[in-house]
Design a protein around this motif. Sequence first.
Motif, short mmCIF file in Angstrom:
data_model
loop_
_atom_site.label_atom_id
_atom_site.label_comp_id
_atom_site.label_asym_id
_atom_site.label_seq_id
_atom_site.Cartn_x
_atom_site.Cartn_y
_atom_site.Cartn_z
N CYS A 1 0.84 -1.20 0.00
CA CYS A 1 0.00 0.00 0.00
C CYS A 1 0.88 1.25 0.00
CB CYS A 1 -0.95 0.00 1.19
SG CYS A 1 -2.27 -1.21 1.02
N GLY A 2 1.97 1.21 0.75
CA GLY A 2 2.92 2.33 0.74
C GLY A 2 3.53 2.52 -0.64
N ALA A 3 3.84 1.41 -1.31
CA ALA A 3 4.38 1.49 -2.67
C ALA A 3 3.35 2.11 -3.62
CB ALA A 3 4.78 0.11 -3.15
N ALA A 4 2.08 1.77 -3.44
CA ALA A 4 1.03 2.34 -4.29
C ALA A 4 0.92 3.84 -4.08
CB ALA A 4 -0.31 1.66 -4.01
N ILE A 5 0.96 4.28 -2.83
CA ILE A 5 0.88 5.71 -2.54
C ILE A 5 2.08 6.44 -3.14
CG2 ILE A 5 0.99 7.42 -0.66
CD1 ILE A 5 -0.67 5.36 0.99
#
Length: 168
Positions: free
Chosen positions: A64-68
Amino acid sequence: MPPSETPPDKGIFRVRLAQGWKIALAMVLPPLLILPGLFLLTKFRGLSEPVVFGVISAMVLSLCGAAIWLVSRCIALVDYSVEGERHRVEVLRPSFLKVRSFDFGIGEVTGFQVGQSNGRLLFTVMKRGYPGKFSINAASDRPEDVTLFKELMRLMAARLDERKAAVS
């Protein structure tokens, strides 16, 4: 400085540009990587439940951090310059995920929509050729950036109205 009633013939505006399809891919693809991670996790037999939950939680949070992070990399800070009928978009910090710099004539525009996203004004331009469709919004929420963005939006709408009147 209050915006003028008649837009100028030329100007440079610092705004943000985004392409919706790149943002959608950046939001969806990284979290899907949880599936191969879960498959690999099944190869390690004998792990306790807390370890499995910990690994899964770490994967979900990191993906999710990578997506953000990817979404923030897809939105380009650009200098949008207008000189009469010609529009030029110069990307200030080019990268693989961002649109590359381009220019176009007002005659290439096939659609123009004004909208809002999270309370921020934006406009979307559809045009022939690269990049096809893109959205523009203010560089930040500071009043001077919002004023410049509104001036650009008025300028774009005025040029399109002039073009439409000339064609009909």
